[in-house]
Design a protein around this motif. Structure first.
Motif, PDB file in Angstrom:
ATOM      1  N   ALA A   1       0.493  -1.149  -0.277  1.00 25.92           N
ATOM      2  CA  ALA A   1       0.174   0.034   0.054  1.00 25.92           C
ATOM      3  C   ALA A   1       0.782   1.300   0.045  1.00 25.92           C
ATOM      4  O   ALA A   1       0.130   2.103  -0.191  1.00 25.92           O
ATOM      5  CB  ALA A   1      -0.802   0.249   1.386  1.00 25.92           C
ATOM      6  N   ASP A   2       2.415   0.992  -0.064  1.00 30.74           N
ATOM      7  CA  ASP A   2       2.620   1.932   0.212  1.00 30.74           C
ATOM      8  C   ASP A   2       3.206   3.541  -1.306  1.00 30.74           C
ATOM      9  O   ASP A   2       3.670   2.387  -1.995  1.00 30.74           O
ATOM     10  CB  ASP A   2       4.516   1.857   1.353  1.00 30.74           C
ATOM     11  CG  ASP A   2       5.462   2.587   0.551  1.00 30.74           C
ATOM     12  OD1 ASP A   2       5.407   3.742   0.289  1.00 30.74           O
ATOM     13  OD2 ASP A   2       6.736   2.336   1.564  1.00 30.74           O
ATOM     14  N   PRO A   3       3.435   3.904  -1.263  1.00 28.89           N
ATOM     15  CA  PRO A   3       2.906   4.738  -2.481  1.00 28.89           C
ATOM     16  C   PRO A   3       4.263   4.268  -3.712  1.00 28.89           C
ATOM     17  O   PRO A   3       4.727   4.578  -4.336  1.00 28.89           O
ATOM     18  CB  PRO A   3       3.381   6.525  -2.227  1.00 28.89           C
ATOM     19  CG  PRO A   3       1.887   6.267  -1.144  1.00 28.89           C
ATOM     20  CD  PRO A   3       2.285   4.907  -0.207  1.00 28.89           C
ATOM     21  N   GLU A   4       5.572   4.893  -2.337  1.00 30.70           N
ATOM     22  CA  GLU A   4       7.051   4.269  -2.908  1.00 30.70           C
ATOM     23  C   GLU A   4       7.551   3.042  -3.464  1.00 30.70           C
ATOM     24  O   GLU A   4       8.172   2.930  -4.183  1.00 30.70           O
ATOM     25  CB  GLU A   4       7.656   4.587  -1.334  1.00 30.70           C
ATOM     26  CG  GLU A   4       7.820   6.275  -0.839  1.00 30.70           C
ATOM     27  CD  GLU A   4       9.126   7.195  -0.185  1.00 30.70           C
ATOM     28  OE1 GLU A   4       9.356   5.875   0.845  1.00 30.70           O
ATOM     29  OE2 GLU A   4       9.468   8.098   0.056  1.00 30.70           O
ATOM     30  N   VAL A   5       6.877   2.106  -2.771  1.00 32.84           N
ATOM     31  CA  VAL A   5       6.906   1.527  -3.586  1.00 32.84           C
ATOM     32  C   VAL A   5       6.057   0.772  -5.240  1.00 32.84           C
ATOM     33  O   VAL A   5       5.216   1.433  -5.226  1.00 32.84           O
ATOM     34  CB  VAL A   5       6.120  -0.343  -2.998  1.00 32.84           C
ATOM     35  CG1 VAL A   5       5.941  -1.366  -3.579  1.00 32.84           C
ATOM     36  CG2 VAL A   5       6.725  -0.223  -1.412  1.00 32.84           C
ATOM     37  N   ARG A   6       6.984   0.843  -6.407  1.00 31.35           N
ATOM     38  CA  ARG A   6       6.456   0.257  -7.055  1.00 31.35           C
ATOM     39  C   ARG A   6       7.118  -0.500  -7.845  1.00 31.35           C
ATOM     40  O   ARG A   6       6.443  -0.793  -9.537  1.00 31.35           O
ATOM     41  CB  ARG A   6       7.168   1.868  -8.048  1.00 31.35           C
ATOM     42  CG  ARG A   6       7.827   2.202  -7.765  1.00 31.35           C
ATOM     43  CD  ARG A   6       6.596   3.894  -7.383  1.00 31.35           C
ATOM     44  NE  ARG A   6       5.624   3.818  -8.851  1.00 31.35           N
ATOM     45  CZ  ARG A   6       6.254   4.943  -9.886  1.00 31.35           C
ATOM     46  NH1 ARG A   6       7.039   5.977  -9.658  1.00 31.35           N
ATOM     47  NH2 ARG A   6       5.933   4.216 -11.007  1.00 31.35           N
ATOM     48  N   HIS A   7       7.379  -2.018  -7.448  1.00 35.00           N
ATOM     49  CA  HIS A   7       7.551  -2.518  -8.169  1.00 35.00           C
ATOM     50  C   HIS A   7       7.950  -4.102  -7.080  1.00 35.00           C
ATOM     51  O   HIS A   7       7.363  -4.002  -6.077  1.00 35.00           O
ATOM     52  CB  HIS A   7       8.830  -2.952  -9.551  1.00 35.00           C
ATOM     53  CG  HIS A   7       8.412  -4.303 -10.243  1.00 35.00           C
ATOM     54  ND1 HIS A   7       8.279  -3.602 -11.327  1.00 35.00           N
ATOM     55  CD2 HIS A   7       8.905  -5.141 -10.332  1.00 35.00           C
ATOM     56  CE1 HIS A   7       8.149  -4.111 -12.169  1.00 35.00           C
ATOM     57  NE2 HIS A   7       9.051  -5.732 -11.829  1.00 35.00           N
ATOM     58  N   VAL A   8       6.962  -5.036  -7.433  1.00 34.76           N
ATOM     59  CA  VAL A   8       7.613  -6.547  -6.842  1.00 34.76           C
ATOM     60  C   VAL A   8       8.476  -7.559  -7.591  1.00 34.76           C
ATOM     61  O   VAL A   8       7.782  -7.729  -8.371  1.00 34.76           O
ATOM     62  CB  VAL A   8       6.092  -7.168  -7.034  1.00 34.76           C
ATOM     63  CG1 VAL A   8       6.626  -8.081  -5.687  1.00 34.76           C
ATOM     64  CG2 VAL A   8       5.323  -6.256  -5.190  1.00 34.76           C
ATOM     65  N   LEU A   9       9.432  -7.636  -6.696  1.00 32.22           N
ATOM     66  CA  LEU A   9       9.839  -8.677  -7.929  1.00 32.22           C
ATOM     67  C   LEU A   9       9.505 -10.410  -6.851  1.00 32.22           C
ATOM     68  O   LEU A   9       9.677 -10.825  -5.771  1.00 32.22           O
ATOM     69  CB  LEU A   9      11.154  -9.047  -7.978  1.00 32.22           C
ATOM     70  CG  LEU A   9      11.862  -7.784  -8.750  1.00 32.22           C
ATOM     71  CD1 LEU A   9      13.443  -7.562  -8.403  1.00 32.22           C
ATOM     72  CD2 LEU A   9      11.714  -8.050 -10.183  1.00 32.22           C
ATOM     73  N   CYS A  10       8.914 -10.896  -7.956  1.00 31.51           N
ATOM     74  CA  CYS A  10       8.666 -12.614  -6.502  1.00 31.51           C
ATOM     75  C   CYS A  10       9.452 -13.931  -7.616  1.00 31.51           C
ATOM     76  O   CYS A  10       9.592 -13.612  -8.154  1.00 31.51           O
ATOM     77  CB  CYS A  10       7.696 -12.783  -7.104  1.00 31.51           C
ATOM     78  SG  CYS A  10       7.306 -14.457  -5.920  1.00 31.51           S
ATOM     79  N   VAL A  11      10.973 -14.267  -6.647  1.00 32.99           N
ATOM     80  CA  VAL A  11      11.971 -15.634  -6.370  1.00 32.99           C
ATOM     81  C   VAL A  11      10.954 -16.855  -6.606  1.00 32.99           C
ATOM     82  O   VAL A  11      10.309 -16.493  -5.435  1.00 32.99           O
ATOM     83  CB  VAL A  11      12.745 -15.252  -6.143  1.00 32.99           C
ATOM     84  CG1 VAL A  11      14.087 -16.195  -6.459  1.00 32.99           C
ATOM     85  CG2 VAL A  11      13.104 -13.756  -6.163  1.00 32.99           C
ATOM     86  N   VAL A  12      11.357 -17.341  -7.745  1.00 28.22           N
ATOM     87  CA  VAL A  12      10.348 -19.177  -7.090  1.00 28.22           C
ATOM     88  C   VAL A  12      11.485 -20.189  -7.792  1.00 28.22           C
ATOM     89  O   VAL A  12      12.579 -19.385  -9.128  1.00 28.22           O
ATOM     90  CB  VAL A  12       9.556 -19.433  -8.490  1.00 28.22           C
ATOM     91  CG1 VAL A  12       8.719 -18.666  -8.754  1.00 28.22           C
ATOM     92  CG2 VAL A  12       9.951 -19.332  -9.967  1.00 28.22           C
ATOM     93  N   ASP A  13      12.229 -21.408  -7.376  1.00 32.79           N
ATOM     94  CA  ASP A  13      12.801 -21.707  -7.953  1.00 32.79           C
ATOM     95  C   ASP A  13      12.016 -22.964  -8.513  1.00 32.79           C
ATOM     96  O   ASP A  13      11.183 -23.614  -8.765  1.00 32.79           O
ATOM     97  CB  ASP A  13      12.841 -22.584  -6.659  1.00 32.79           C
ATOM     98  CG  ASP A  13      13.774 -24.147  -6.323  1.00 32.79           C
ATOM     99  OD1 ASP A  13      14.562 -24.183  -7.609  1.00 32.79           O
ATOM    100  OD2 ASP A  13      14.070 -24.514  -5.639  1.00 32.79           O
ATOM    101  N   ALA A  14      12.755 -22.233 -10.237  1.00 31.24           N
ATOM    102  CA  ALA A  14      12.874 -22.944 -10.986  1.00 31.24           C
ATOM    103  C   ALA A  14      12.758 -23.639 -11.381  1.00 31.24           C
ATOM    104  O   ALA A  14      12.234 -25.103 -12.375  1.00 31.24           O
ATOM    105  CB  ALA A  14      13.844 -22.215 -12.288  1.00 31.24           C
TER     106      ALA A  14
END
Lengths: 610, 90
Positions: A79-92
Motif C-alpha cells: 500500500a506504500d506509494p513509494e513501492v513501485r514494483h514487486v520481484l517474486c523469486v521462484v525456484d525454477a
C-alpha cells in the motif's frame, strides 16, 4: 525513494539474488526460511532504488505468529506509494513449490496496482541438467513477465535491471485478472500450471536421494553425523583457542602500552581493569563466533544442516524442541553466545524459546576453570579400576552431564506445563538439494555476525564491567576488596550463602562471576591474596582447603555453577534476539533460584553422607 | 485387470511406496491442511515415500520435484490410496 519488494518461498535463492542486486551480505543458506528480518539495500545498478527483502514464506496465508507479522508487513508495504514494483523469486527446478505463493503475490500486487516480475531462479541448474521451463508460456498464463535468472552465476541479472528501469517509469494500474481470485482457486491453478510448464524428469531428485541414503541411513548416517559434529565441536573449542588467546594477548599488550602513559592512578586502574578488561572480556568471544558461524554456514549451504535437524528431531521432540534445536545446543557446550545466534534457524517461536531455555544450561567453556578449581579442591586425585578411571574425571563428566540433563529436564517440564498446542508448528521440513557451499557469502555472514556482537552486545558487557569495577574499586581505591562496596554487598548477602556453608568471600566471587563465570577464580584469587590464580590454581586450591570449607559446600558450588545463568554476555544477546529484557531477566531469576535450591539440597545431602 | 485400492495414511508407507493423496483426517487443523496443500500434498497428487531414515528420523516423501520430511503427528493425518493387484495381502 522508489522501493522494490523482493519476495519468494523459502530456499528459492531470494537472499542470493538480493546480494547480487545490492552487493550486500544478507545471510544466504541452503536451509528453508533463513531470512529472519526484513532487510533492505540500494540496487547496485540503480542506486536511487531500494530493494526490500522479505522473509521467505510458502504462502500469504500465515500459520504462525511470525508469518503473520511478515505477511502483514508485506501487505502494508504494497500500500506504500513509494513501492513501485514487486520481484517474486521462484525456484525454477521446483516450480510447484512456489507457484501458489507467486499467484497470491500477483493477486495482491494487482489489487494495489503494483507491477510484478517473476524471477525463475536457478536457471543454471535447469541448463546443466537439460531440463526445460517454458517461461514465455508461463508468463502468458499468469499475466506477469517471467525472467530466467541465476543468482549463483549472475546470468539474467541485467534483464532484471532492464525490466526495473522500464517498470519504474510506468503508471500504476489497479486491478488485473487475479485481483479478486480466492486462495482455493489460485491453489488449483498453480498446481495445474506447475505440471504444465515446470521442468520434468527426476535427475535432481535421484542424485539427492543417493546422498540421503548415505547421510540418513542408520550406520553411515550415524558415523557421518558423529564425525561432522565432532568437527564442529573441535572448531569451536580447539581451532578458535589460539585466536582467542591472541586476541586476549593483543588487548593485554595494548593495555600495557597505554596504561603506563596515564599518570592518575585511579584513571590508570580504570583503563587497565575496567576498559581493557571489559573490552577483552567480549572481544575474546569474536573468534569463536566467527568460526562457529562459518562452519554452520558451510553445513547450511551444503544442505547437510537440514539432515542433521532430521536426525535429532525425535529425541528433542520429547523435550518440546525440534531437530533444528540441536546445533544451537551443541554450540552451547562451547559458548552460549554463538549458540543463541544459531537458534535463529528454529522457525517456531515457541520451540526457539525452548531452545533458548536449554542453551544456558549447556556446560559452556567458561565454566571449565570454575569446575577445574572446585574439583581439584574437593575431589581426591585418586583412581579406581586399576587406574582406568579417576575420581576427578568422573566428577568432571558428571557435572557436564548434569548441565545437559538439566537443560532437557527444564525444557521438558516447561513444555508440558505451558503446552499450548496451537503454538507448536508440526515438523514438516523441506529437504534442500545438496550443493557446494559458496565461501564468500558465508565468510561475509560470519563477519557480519561478529560485527553485530561487538556493536550490540559489547556495549552492555562493557557497561556492566564498569559498574562491577566501580563497586570493587571504591571507596578504598582498590586497596582491599573486603571493604569495597562489592565487599559490603558480599557481607550483606552472606546470610543467603551461609546455609550452603559459604562466607562473604564466595558471595563476592559469585557476584563478580556475573561478568563471566571464569572471573570467579580470579576474584577468589584476589581475595585469598594469590596473583594469576586463573593460570596457576594450585596455591588457591591449597588456600581453600586450608580455610576449612566443607566438601558439601564445594559440591554445592559445582551444582550452582552448572545451573545458574550468571553471564551478562548471554543475557545481553538473549535480549537482542528476543527484543526484550523480560525473557532473559526471568530466565536469569528462575535459574538462580533453581541453582540455589539445588545447591542447598546437594549441600545437605553430601554433608549427611560424609 | 481389476485393481482394488486400500486407504492408508502417509505415515504407514514403506520406502518405495507410491500413492495418491485422497484427503486429510478430520483431526488435522485447517491451517495445517492448507499448508500441506501448499507444499503439494493436494488430493489427487502422487506422493512417493523415498526412505525411512535410520536413527528414528521422520520419513521422507517426494511430491513433484521436492522432498519433505513429515513427522508422524502430521503424516498420519494425510490419507492416501495405494493401488494394489487383486489378491495382494492387505
Amino acid at each position: 525513494m522508489n522501493k522494490v519488494l523482493l519476495v519468494g518461498s523459502p530456499n528459492s535463492g531470494k537472499s542470493s539474488l538480493f546480494n547480487r542486486l545490492t552487493g550486500l551480505s544478507q545471510k544466504v543458506a541452503n536451509f528453508p526460511g533463513i531470512t529472519v528480518d526484513v532487510t533492505s539495500g540500494s540496487l547496485l545498478a540503480l542506486p536511487d532504488v531500494e530493494l526490500v527483502d522479505f522473509p521467505g514464506t510458502y504462502s500469504l496465508q500465515a500459520i504462525s505468529a511470525e508469518e503473520e507479522v511478515a505477511v502483514e508487513y508485506f501487505r502494508r508495504a504494497l500500500a506504500d506509494p513509494e513501492v513501485r514494483h514487486v520481484l517474486c523469486v521462484v525456484d525454477a527446478t521446483r516450480l510447484e513449490k512456489s507457484l501458489y505463493f507467486t499467484l497470491q503475490v500477483i493477486r495482491d500486487a494487482q489489487h494495489h496496482g503494483k507491477l510484478i516480475t517473476v524471477l525463475a531462479n536457478m536457471a543454471d541448474i535447469i541448463d546443466r541438467n537439460n531440463l526445460t521451463l517454458d517461461a514465455d508460456a508461463l508468463a502468458a498464463e499468469i499475466g506477469a513477465p517471467v525472467l530466467m535468472v541465476s543468482a549463483k552465476s549472475g546470468s539474467g541479472i541485467e534483464s532484471i535491471i532492464d525490466r526495473l528501469r522500464d517498470a519504474l517509469v510506468r503508471e500504476e494500474v489497479s486491478g488485473g485478472r487475479w485481483s479478486e481470485t480466492p486462495d482455493a482457486l489460485l491453489r488449483g491453478t498453480a498446481h495445474q500450471l506447475a505440471h504444465q510448464h515446470g521442468p520434468r524428469g527426476d535427475v535432481l531428485i535421484q542424485s539427492q536421494t543417493r546422498l540421503d541414503r548415505f547421510f540418513l541411513s542408520g550406520f553411515t548416517g550415524g558415523v557421518a553425523f558423529f564425525g561432522i559434529m565432532l568437527l564442529l565441536f573441535q572448531s569451536i573449542f580447539t581451532w578458535s583457542a589460539p585466536v582467542m588467546d591472541a586476541v586476549e594477548a593483543l588487548v593485554g599488550a595494548v593495555g600495557s602500552v597505554v596504561v603506563p602513559l596515564i599518570e592518575n592512578t585511579v584513571i590508570a586502574d580504570f583503563v587497565a581493569d575496567a576498559l581493557f578488561g571489559g573490552i577483552g572480556a567480549f572481544l575474546v568471544f569474536v573468534p569463536q563466533i566467527f568460526v562457529l558461524t562459518f562452519i554452520i554456514g558451510l553445513l547450511e549451504d551444503s544442505g547437510y544442516l537440514a539432515r542433521a535437524a532430521l536426525i535429532c528431531h525425535r529425541p528433542l521432540r520429547l523435550f518440546g524442541m525440534t531437530g533444528k534445536s540441536f546445533i544451537p545446543m551443541l554450540s552451547g557446550v562451547a559458548c552460549a553466545i554463538p549458540a543463541i545466534y544459531a537458534a535463529r534457524s528454529v522457525d517456531s517461536q515457541r520451540q526457539r524459546l525452548m531452545t533458548y531455555l536449554a542453551i544456558p544450561l549447556m556446560p559452556c567453556s567458561a565454566r571449565l576453570p570454575v569446575y577445574a578449581l572446585l574439583i581439584a579442591t574437593f575431589i581426591p586425585d585418586e583412581t579406581m579400576f586399576g587406574g582406568l578411571l579417576g575420581w576427578q574425571g568422573v566428577a568432571m563428566f558428571s557435572i557436564y552431564f548434569l548441565g545437559m540433563l538439566m537443560g532437557l529436564i527444564v525444557t521438558g517440564i516447561t513444555h508440558r506445563i505451558s503446552r499450548v498446542v496451537a503454538d507448536d508448528l508440526p515438523f514438516v521440513l523441506e529437504l534442500p538439494p545438496y550443493r557446494l557451499p559458496g565461501l564468500l557469502p558465508i565468510l561475509r555472514n560470519a563477519e557480519k555476525r561478529c560485527r553485530h556482537f561487538v556493536t550490540k552486545a559489547g556495549k552492555v558487557i562493557l557497561s556492566v564491567t564498569i559498574v562491577v569495577w566501580i563497586l570493587g574499586y571504591f571507596p578504598n581505591y582498590g586497596a582491599d576488596l573486603a571493604t569495597s562496596w562489592l565487599g559490603t554487598i558480599g557481607h550483606f548477602i552472606e546470610p543467603v550463602f551461609e546455609p550452603i556453608g559459604l562466607d562473604w568471600r564466595y558471595g563476592v566471587a559469585i557476584i563478580s562471576s556475573f561478568l563471566a563465570r571464569e572471573v570467579f577464580v580470579g576474584t577468589l584469587g584476589t581475595i585469598f591474596g594469590i596473583e594469576d590464580a586463573e593460570d596457576n590454581m594450585a596455591p588457591l586450591v591449597d588456600q581453600i582447603q586450608a580455610s576449612g570449607l566443607p566438601i558439601g559446600s564445594g559440591v554445592a558450588l559445582l551444582v550452582f555453577f552448572a545451573i545458574a545463568l550468571q553471564c551478562v554476555s548471554t543475557l545481553a544477546i538473549l535480549s537482542r534476539e528476543t527484543r526484550s529484557w523480560k525473557i532473559p531477566l526471568r530466565m536469569a531469576a528462575a535459574y538462580l533460584v533453581l541453582a540455589y535450591m539445588s545447591a542447598l539440597g546437594v549441600f545437605y545431602l553430601v554433608e549427611w553422607l560424609v | 485387470m481389476n485393481a482394488s485400492a486400500i486407504t492408508k495414511t502417509l505415515w504407514s508407507l514403506q520406502a518405495g511406496d507410491a500413492v495418491r493423496v485422497i484427503g486429510f483426517d478430520d483431526s488435522l487443523p485447517e491451517r495445517y491442511r492448507v499448508r500441506l496443500e501448499e507444499f503439494g500434498f493436494h488430493p489427487g497428487e502422487n506422493v512417493e515415500c523415498l526412505m525411512t531414515p535410520g536413527l528414528g528420523a521422520p520419513k521422507l516423501y517426494r511430491v513433484s520435484n521436492t522432498v519433505f520430511s513429515l513427522d508422524d503427528d502430521i503424516a498420519s493425518c494425510v490419507l492416501v490410496q495405494m493401488a494394489v493387484s487383486p489378491g495382494a495381502a492387505l
